[in-house]
Design a protein around this motif. Sequence first.
Motif, PDB file in Angstrom:
ATOM      1  N   ILE A  17       0.848  -1.189   0.000  1.00 32.09           N
ATOM      2  CA  ILE A  17       0.000   0.000   0.000  1.00 32.09           C
ATOM      3  C   ILE A  17       0.884   1.240   0.000  1.00 32.09           C
ATOM      4  O   ILE A  17       2.060   1.186   0.366  1.00 32.09           O
ATOM      5  CB  ILE A  17      -0.963   0.041   1.202  1.00 32.09           C
ATOM      6  CG1 ILE A  17      -0.196   0.164   2.524  1.00 32.09           C
ATOM      7  CG2 ILE A  17      -1.892  -1.147   1.211  1.00 32.09           C
ATOM      8  CD1 ILE A  17      -1.069   0.599   3.681  1.00 32.09           C
ATOM      9  N   ASN A  18       0.287   2.357  -0.407  1.00 26.31           N
ATOM     10  CA  ASN A  18       0.967   3.650  -0.380  1.00 26.31           C
ATOM     11  C   ASN A  18       0.406   4.501   0.737  1.00 26.31           C
ATOM     12  O   ASN A  18      -0.815   4.559   0.914  1.00 26.31           O
ATOM     13  CB  ASN A  18       0.775   4.391  -1.705  1.00 26.31           C
ATOM     14  CG  ASN A  18       1.506   3.728  -2.835  1.00 26.31           C
ATOM     15  OD1 ASN A  18       2.643   3.313  -2.676  1.00 26.31           O
ATOM     16  ND2 ASN A  18       0.855   3.617  -3.974  1.00 26.31           N
ATOM     17  N   ILE A  19       1.299   5.162   1.438  1.00 26.69           N
ATOM     18  CA  ILE A  19       0.894   6.156   2.424  1.00 26.69           C
ATOM     19  C   ILE A  19       1.740   7.398   2.193  1.00 26.69           C
ATOM     20  O   ILE A  19       2.886   7.305   1.753  1.00 26.69           O
ATOM     21  CB  ILE A  19       1.048   5.668   3.883  1.00 26.69           C
ATOM     22  CG1 ILE A  19       2.501   5.306   4.200  1.00 26.69           C
ATOM     23  CG2 ILE A  19       0.121   4.505   4.176  1.00 26.69           C
ATOM     24  CD1 ILE A  19       2.742   4.988   5.667  1.00 26.69           C
ATOM     25  N   ASN A  20       1.160   8.548   2.465  1.00 24.74           N
ATOM     26  CA  ASN A  20       1.924   9.786   2.492  1.00 24.74           C
ATOM     27  C   ASN A  20       2.148  10.142   3.948  1.00 24.74           C
ATOM     28  O   ASN A  20       1.265   9.916   4.794  1.00 24.74           O
ATOM     29  CB  ASN A  20       1.190  10.915   1.776  1.00 24.74           C
ATOM     30  CG  ASN A  20       1.279  10.777   0.280  1.00 24.74           C
ATOM     31  OD1 ASN A  20       2.207  10.154  -0.230  1.00 24.74           O
ATOM     32  ND2 ASN A  20       0.334  11.336  -0.433  1.00 24.74           N
ATOM     33  N   VAL A  74       1.818  13.219  10.396  1.00 21.85           N
ATOM     34  CA  VAL A  74       0.521  12.874   9.825  1.00 21.85           C
ATOM     35  C   VAL A  74       0.708  11.740   8.827  1.00 21.85           C
ATOM     36  O   VAL A  74       1.505  11.849   7.903  1.00 21.85           O
ATOM     37  CB  VAL A  74      -0.142  14.083   9.136  1.00 21.85           C
ATOM     38  CG1 VAL A  74      -1.508  13.695   8.583  1.00 21.85           C
ATOM     39  CG2 VAL A  74      -0.263  15.255  10.101  1.00 21.85           C
ATOM     40  N   ILE A  75      -0.033  10.654   9.044  1.00 22.00           N
ATOM     41  CA  ILE A  75      -0.014   9.499   8.149  1.00 22.00           C
ATOM     42  C   ILE A  75      -1.316   9.525   7.351  1.00 22.00           C
ATOM     43  O   ILE A  75      -2.405   9.546   7.931  1.00 22.00           O
ATOM     44  CB  ILE A  75       0.068   8.174   8.946  1.00 22.00           C
ATOM     45  CG1 ILE A  75       1.250   8.161   9.897  1.00 22.00           C
ATOM     46  CG2 ILE A  75       0.048   6.970   7.995  1.00 22.00           C
ATOM     47  CD1 ILE A  75       2.581   7.978   9.269  1.00 22.00           C
ATOM     48  N   MET A  76      -1.186   9.517   6.018  1.00 22.21           N
ATOM     49  CA  MET A  76      -2.346   9.549   5.126  1.00 22.21           C
ATOM     50  C   MET A  76      -2.331   8.302   4.251  1.00 22.21           C
ATOM     51  O   MET A  76      -1.594   8.251   3.267  1.00 22.21           O
ATOM     52  CB  MET A  76      -2.299  10.821   4.270  1.00 22.21           C
ATOM     53  CG  MET A  76      -2.422  12.098   5.088  1.00 22.21           C
ATOM     54  SD  MET A  76      -1.839  13.573   4.229  1.00 22.21           S
ATOM     55  CE  MET A  76      -0.087  13.531   4.641  1.00 22.21           C
ATOM     56  N   PRO A  77      -3.132   7.287   4.608  1.00 23.70           N
ATOM     57  CA  PRO A  77      -3.150   6.049   3.824  1.00 23.70           C
ATOM     58  C   PRO A  77      -4.100   6.149   2.634  1.00 23.70           C
ATOM     59  O   PRO A  77      -4.984   7.015   2.600  1.00 23.70           O
ATOM     60  CB  PRO A  77      -3.689   5.022   4.829  1.00 23.70           C
ATOM     61  CG  PRO A  77      -4.623   5.832   5.674  1.00 23.70           C
ATOM     62  CD  PRO A  77      -3.959   7.192   5.806  1.00 23.70           C
TER      63      PRO A  77
END
Length: 168
Positions: A17-20, A74-77
């Motif tokens: 998966i990608n997270i920012n 901040v983790i943005m999945p």
Amino acid sequence: MALSNITYFSNALRRNININVYLPIDDSDVIHASSDNPRPYRLLILLHGLHGSNVDWLTQTRLTSYLSGKNLVVIMPNGDNSFYVDNKNNGQLYETLVRKELVEFARKLFPVSLAYEDTYIAGLSMGGFGSLRAGLVANDTFSYIGCFSAPIIPVGYTSKDFPKKLVV
């Protein structure tokens, strides 16, 4: 501040998966680690809305300017269109991802606080529903829940019912 896009294998989703990730690394943003506070950052899991992705908060808001001086990782999945609920039929455990796996991932990778009072979850629309649900289920993990324009979905609805049968 620094922005990073990370791809990793999620056990909850059984795929990459990608997270920012937003990191407050500028001196004006950082409360430096000390012997009293070796893990100085607070943590926010921030969820996007329906038909969105992990880049929405960065490209469609002024998030980075809002975060200046907040000492917050901040983790943005990418939650796809999952409503951040666990689907045991297909093995896609999005609620488990946001309420457990991402918190553990962040605490391993970044010097974020382990304290309950420093761990938050928030989201918009579908992400607001996901943050409300995960935050209430994991009320021993998240001290604050941000729920923006969230649909309230009755128990028993499945992902095939979304978005046509939402109750607001």
